[in-house]
Design a protein around this motif. Structure first.
Motif, PDB file in Angstrom:
ATOM      1  N   LEU A 348       0.836  -1.195   0.000  1.00 27.49           N
ATOM      2  CA  LEU A 348       0.000   0.000   0.000  1.00 27.49           C
ATOM      3  C   LEU A 348       0.871   1.245   0.000  1.00 27.49           C
ATOM      4  N   GLU A 349       0.357   2.302  -0.613  1.00 24.02           N
ATOM      5  CA  GLU A 349       1.050   3.581  -0.544  1.00 24.02           C
ATOM      6  C   GLU A 349       1.104   4.020   0.910  1.00 24.02           C
ATOM      7  N   LYS A 350       2.160   4.766   1.256  1.00 19.50           N
ATOM      8  CA  LYS A 350       2.307   5.201   2.661  1.00 19.50           C
ATOM      9  C   LYS A 350       1.100   6.000   3.130  1.00 19.50           C
ATOM     10  N   SER A 351       0.515   6.743   2.190  1.00 19.60           N
ATOM     11  CA  SER A 351      -0.566   7.662   2.576  1.00 19.60           C
ATOM     12  C   SER A 351      -1.904   6.955   2.803  1.00 19.60           C
ATOM     13  N   VAL A 352      -1.963   5.684   2.527  1.00 20.62           N
ATOM     14  CA  VAL A 352      -3.248   4.997   2.665  1.00 20.62           C
ATOM     15  C   VAL A 352      -3.688   4.971   4.124  1.00 20.62           C
ATOM     16  N   ASP A 353      -4.922   5.427   4.334  1.00 24.98           N
ATOM     17  CA  ASP A 353      -5.461   5.459   5.699  1.00 24.98           C
ATOM     18  C   ASP A 353      -6.650   4.489   5.750  1.00 24.98           C
ATOM     19  N   LEU A 354      -6.396   3.333   6.324  1.00 23.37           N
ATOM     20  CA  LEU A 354      -7.451   2.317   6.343  1.00 23.37           C
ATOM     21  C   LEU A 354      -8.618   2.723   7.232  1.00 23.37           C
ATOM     22  N   ARG A 355      -8.340   3.591   8.205  1.00 20.31           N
ATOM     23  CA  ARG A 355      -9.406   4.073   9.066  1.00 20.31           C
ATOM     24  C   ARG A 355     -10.469   4.782   8.224  1.00 20.31           C
ATOM     25  N   LYS A 356      -9.995   5.597   7.281  1.00 22.12           N
ATOM     26  CA  LYS A 356     -10.937   6.336   6.433  1.00 22.12           C
ATOM     27  C   LYS A 356     -11.766   5.381   5.584  1.00 22.12           C
ATOM     28  N   ILE A 357     -11.116   4.305   5.170  1.00 22.43           N
ATOM     29  CA  ILE A 357     -11.847   3.301   4.393  1.00 22.43           C
ATOM     30  C   ILE A 357     -12.920   2.666   5.277  1.00 22.43           C
ATOM     31  N   ALA A 358     -12.528   2.393   6.511  1.00 24.31           N
ATOM     32  CA  ALA A 358     -13.474   1.776   7.442  1.00 24.31           C
ATOM     33  C   ALA A 358     -14.676   2.684   7.665  1.00 24.31           C
ATOM     34  N   VAL A 359     -14.407   3.995   7.723  1.00 22.04           N
ATOM     35  CA  VAL A 359     -15.492   4.956   7.925  1.00 22.04           C
ATOM     36  C   VAL A 359     -16.488   4.881   6.765  1.00 22.04           C
ATOM     37  N   ARG A 360     -15.961   4.670   5.587  1.00 25.60           N
ATOM     38  CA  ARG A 360     -16.831   4.678   4.405  1.00 25.60           C
ATOM     39  C   ARG A 360     -17.541   3.357   4.152  1.00 25.60           C
ATOM     40  N   ILE A 387       1.888  -0.359  -6.493  1.00 21.79           N
ATOM     41  CA  ILE A 387       1.311  -0.252  -5.156  1.00 21.79           C
ATOM     42  C   ILE A 387      -0.115   0.289  -5.214  1.00 21.79           C
ATOM     43  N   VAL A 388      -0.865  -0.039  -4.179  1.00 25.69           N
ATOM     44  CA  VAL A 388      -2.279   0.331  -4.126  1.00 25.69           C
ATOM     45  C   VAL A 388      -2.434   1.685  -3.436  1.00 25.69           C
ATOM     46  N   SER A 389      -3.227   2.576  -4.050  1.00 25.09           N
ATOM     47  CA  SER A 389      -3.406   3.904  -3.455  1.00 25.09           C
ATOM     48  C   SER A 389      -4.770   3.995  -2.789  1.00 25.09           C
ATOM     49  N   GLN A 390      -4.929   5.056  -1.997  1.00 23.83           N
ATOM     50  CA  GLN A 390      -6.196   5.281  -1.308  1.00 23.83           C
ATOM     51  C   GLN A 390      -7.342   5.381  -2.308  1.00 23.83           C
ATOM     52  N   ASP A 391      -7.084   6.047  -3.426  1.00 29.12           N
ATOM     53  CA  ASP A 391      -8.141   6.216  -4.426  1.00 29.12           C
ATOM     54  C   ASP A 391      -8.571   4.879  -5.018  1.00 29.12           C
ATOM     55  N   ASP A 392      -7.607   3.996  -5.188  1.00 26.94           N
ATOM     56  CA  ASP A 392      -7.959   2.659  -5.690  1.00 26.94           C
ATOM     57  C   ASP A 392      -8.974   2.017  -4.760  1.00 26.94           C
ATOM     58  N   ILE A 393      -8.734   2.191  -3.464  1.00 31.28           N
ATOM     59  CA  ILE A 393      -9.633   1.554  -2.501  1.00 31.28           C
ATOM     60  C   ILE A 393     -10.991   2.256  -2.497  1.00 31.28           C
ATOM     61  N   TYR A 394     -10.960   3.600  -2.554  1.00 29.51           N
ATOM     62  CA  TYR A 394     -12.227   4.344  -2.585  1.00 29.51           C
ATOM     63  C   TYR A 394     -13.074   3.905  -3.775  1.00 29.51           C
ATOM     64  N   LEU A 395     -12.427   3.872  -4.935  1.00 26.61           N
ATOM     65  CA  LEU A 395     -13.175   3.497  -6.141  1.00 26.61           C
ATOM     66  C   LEU A 395     -13.743   2.089  -6.019  1.00 26.61           C
ATOM     67  N   SER A 396     -12.987   1.234  -5.334  1.00 31.67           N
ATOM     68  CA  SER A 396     -13.439  -0.147  -5.198  1.00 31.67           C
ATOM     69  C   SER A 396     -14.644  -0.256  -4.278  1.00 31.67           C
ATOM     70  N   ILE A 397     -14.759   0.682  -3.330  1.00 32.00           N
ATOM     71  CA  ILE A 397     -15.924   0.650  -2.439  1.00 32.00           C
ATOM     72  C   ILE A 397     -17.193   0.729  -3.269  1.00 32.00           C
ATOM     73  N   GLU A 398     -17.204   1.727  -4.186  1.00 32.83           N
ATOM     74  CA  GLU A 398     -18.404   1.878  -5.007  1.00 32.83           C
ATOM     75  C   GLU A 398     -18.621   0.680  -5.905  1.00 32.83           C
ATOM     76  N   LYS A 399     -17.525   0.130  -6.354  1.00 24.41           N
ATOM     77  CA  LYS A 399     -17.650  -1.042  -7.228  1.00 24.41           C
ATOM     78  C   LYS A 399     -18.282  -2.201  -6.460  1.00 24.41           C
ATOM     79  N   VAL A 400     -17.824  -2.358  -5.202  1.00 24.72           N
ATOM     80  CA  VAL A 400     -18.371  -3.454  -4.400  1.00 24.72           C
ATOM     81  C   VAL A 400     -19.846  -3.211  -4.089  1.00 24.72           C
TER      82      VAL A 400
END
Ligand code: ADP
Ligand code: MG
Ligand code: ZN
Length: 609
Positions: A348-360, A387-400
């Motif tokens: 994961l990119e250093k800037s990835v904040d999994l907490r923010k993902i959890a919030v969403r 490497i995986v970025s925060q945006d990749d994860i955000y976009l995947s939320i909507e996809k899921v």
């Protein structure tokens, strides 16, 4: 198959006949002569040797040729020859040999033609019956379970791999402890738990947890899915159950895990049609087996289900699955922990904040979160990133949640405008109502079956919803419809699913939550479940027509209220609506910060953000 066998038998028979005719009829190949001719030959001194075998004469002439002849039966050869006028002086020169019919050959010549067909027929029958037996034993082996023994797995799962689920883990640790030191429990007179039922929504980690128990306990762990019990062969489900329990008992101390037990454990006697007998027999067998455990037998049955509501009461009786553990959907902290577990092997990119993902991701199950991280990695790989970025994860939320983006879908300018106003309507209302969750994202990119979406998320986890929150949700649902009507003077099909949902919500406010002042604090209707489909499909009306009419009018009152509120807000904030819609048409997707920036000039501020 049978025809093939018969064909083979016929062919063999044919070959054997051929061989025999060859063996026994060789004399036929030799030239034969009459007794007269023979006598003439003897008299002229041409005959060297005659061997007699019953009535057959094998004659060897002096020149070496061999001839055959037949004599009369019952009369001796010399007598016959004399009768035909042989010269005794010449006859004496001929060497005579009387051989008995060779006994073995004789018997064979009699036995084989009679016995052989018999032998062949018996052989064929034996073969067929062997085949049939093999078939039958195959049918019997259906009774043998496909019980799987866990433990020798490469990817051993332990409790460390399971995030959250504290109570469930504690309960299961106790089971493991019991299997390891049963004495401690037995000495104090404690009864050993026989069954433990894991209940929870799909993907909450029931199977995972059971595998973790297998990894931790160090005892044989047998796994079977209940649907495997039920086969189309009548009686086999029960036989298989017996087999499974026996195997587990032989390996005691052991754990037997029955996954998806609702496949057989549905309440008995509620179904219609065939096939149920089989299920019931299997269930009965499970109950019998569990009762059959001795007091100190060290087999613990763990079962999992996501439909505890439909389980047969007998299963839940003490002495069977008397321990029940509920696996809840993960809360914010648990979601973060689960994300961490599934982020382990992904750079994961250093800037990835999994907490923010959890919030969403409220409402996501463990399986959804695992899937989310996987989708994010796929997304990154598709764009050739390492490497995986925060945006990749955000976009995947909507996809899921909503399915893949439909960027390729061509929409007309008009359609895009309608969608923009529709979503702007939802978003504006969500931002304006203090009881609504704030907007996280608005988009007019179609996904799955929706043309666009407005994502609002609660500020904190909540397990209860108040009436005012419901009313706010109802109003926000009206936003798309009202905005479309306000701007274009008519509604589109895009709003119809909103209205359907709003109606459903309003109806449950009245009938399920007792939130209508007029109807009072009671519920209406008894939702029946059809065992066949496993879905709610009918709601029994346990109230009068008069009440039904009152419910309808209350539902309408709620809807009207929401509609009026939506009209009022959108009518008075049309400029904001335009601004949001324009921004959407231009950018297609607005993140929370973009959205807040649009509201700012109008002195609007979302609650909590
Ligand atoms: P079910 O409850 O339907 O049996 P599973 O146990 O099969 O769900 O969970 C599916 C997947 O979801 C697991 O393999 C795991 O990757 C993930 N998962 C679910 N819950 C958790 C959890 N609490 N911690 C970590 N991963 C989880
Ligand atoms: Mg499962
Ligand atoms: Zn809508």
């Amino acid at each position: 198959m049978l025809y093939k066998n018969i064909l083979w038998a016929a062919l063999t028979l044919f070959c054997i006949t051929l061989i025999f005719s060859f063996l026994f009829n060789t004399p036929a190949k030799l030239e034969s002569m009459t007794i007269n001719q023979l006598v003439t030959k003897i008299n002229s001194g041409e005959v060297q040797k005659i061997s007699v075998q019953e009535n057959n004469l094998n004659i060897e002439l002096k020149d070496g040729t061999k001839v055959v002849a037949k004599k009369e039966a019952e009369v001796s050869l010399s007598q016959t020859l004399y009768n035909y006028g042989v010269k005794s002086s010449e006859l004496q020169k001929v060497s005579m040999e009387i051989t008995d019919e060779s006994s073995s050959k004789f018997w064979m010549s009699i036995l084989i033609p009679t016995l052989l067909p018999l032998i062949i027929i018996i052989g064929v029958f034996w073969y067929i019956s062997k085949q049939a037996k093999a078939g039958a034993s195959q049918a019997f082996s259906f009774g043998k379970s496909n019980l799987k023994l866990f433990g020798s797995f490469k990817d051993r799962v332990t409790f460390k791999d399971v995030a959250g689920l504290k109570e469930a883990k504690q309960e299961l640790e106790e089971v493991v402890d019991f299997l390891k030191n049963p004495k401690k429990f037995l000495e104090i007179g404690a009864r050993i738990p026989r069954g433990l039922l894991l209940m929870g929504a799909p993907g909450t980690g029931k199977t995972l947890l059971a595998r973790a128990v297998a990894g931790e306990s160090g005892v044989p762990f047998f796994y079977i899915s209940a649907s495997e019990f039920v086969e189309m062969f009548v009686g086999v489900g029960a036989a298989r159950t017996r087999d499974v329990f026996q195997t587990a008992k032989r390996a005691a101390p052991s754990i037997l895990f029955i996954d998806e037990i609702d496949a057989v454990g549905r309440e008995r006697g509620t179904g219609m049609g065939g096939g149920h007998d089989e299920r019931e027999q299997t269930l009965n067998q499970i109950l019998t087996e569990m009762d059959g455990f001795e007091r100190d037998s060290r087999v613990i049955v763990i079962a999992a289900t996501n439909r505890p509501d439909i389980l047969d009461r007998a299963l839940l009786r003490p002495g069977r699955f008397d321990r029940r553990v509920v696996l809840d959907l993960p809360d914010l902290n648990d979601r973060e922990a689960i994300l961490k577990i599934h982020a382990k092997e992904k750079p994961l990119e250093k800037s990835v904040d999994l907490r923010k993902i959890a919030v969403r991701t409220p409402g996501f199950s463990g399986a959804d979160l695992a899937n989310l991280m996987n989708e994010a990695a796929i997304l990154a790989a598709r764009t050739n990133k390492k490497i995986v970025s925060q945006d990749d994860i955000y976009l995947s939320i909507e996809k899921v949640i909503l399915g893949p983006e439909k960027r390729s879908r061509l929409i007309s300018k008009k359609e895009k405008e309608i969608t923009a106003y529709h979503e702007a309507g939802h978003a504006l209302l969500a931002a304006s109502l203090k009881n609504s969750d704030p907007v996280h994202k608005v988009s007019i990119i179609g996904r799955g079956r929706v043309g666009g979406f407005t994502m609002k998320l609660p500020l904190e986890e909540n397990h209860l919803t108040t009436k005012s929150q419901f009313l706010a949700d109802l109003t926000v649902l009206m936003g798309g419809y009202v905005a479309e009507k306000e701007i274009f003077g008519e509604m589109s099909t895009g709003a119809s699913s909103d209205l359907k949902e709003a109606t459903k919500l309003a109806r449950s406010l009245v009938t399920q939550f007792g939130m209508s002042e007029k109807m009072g604090p009671m519920t209406f209707g008894d939702t029946q479940e059809m065992v066949f489909l496993g879905k709610e499909i009918s709601t029994e009306k346990n109230y009068s027509e008069k009440i039904a009419a009152e419910i309808d009018s209350e539902v309408k009152i709620f809807i009207d209220l929401a509609h009026k509120t939506a009209q009022k807000i959108i009518g008075s904030r049309k400029k904001v609506l335009d601004a949001i819609a324009n921004a959407l048409t231009e950018k297609e997707t607005l993140e929370q910060e973009d959205f807040n920036a649009i509201l700012k000039p109008f002195n609007l501020k979302q609650v909590g953000v």
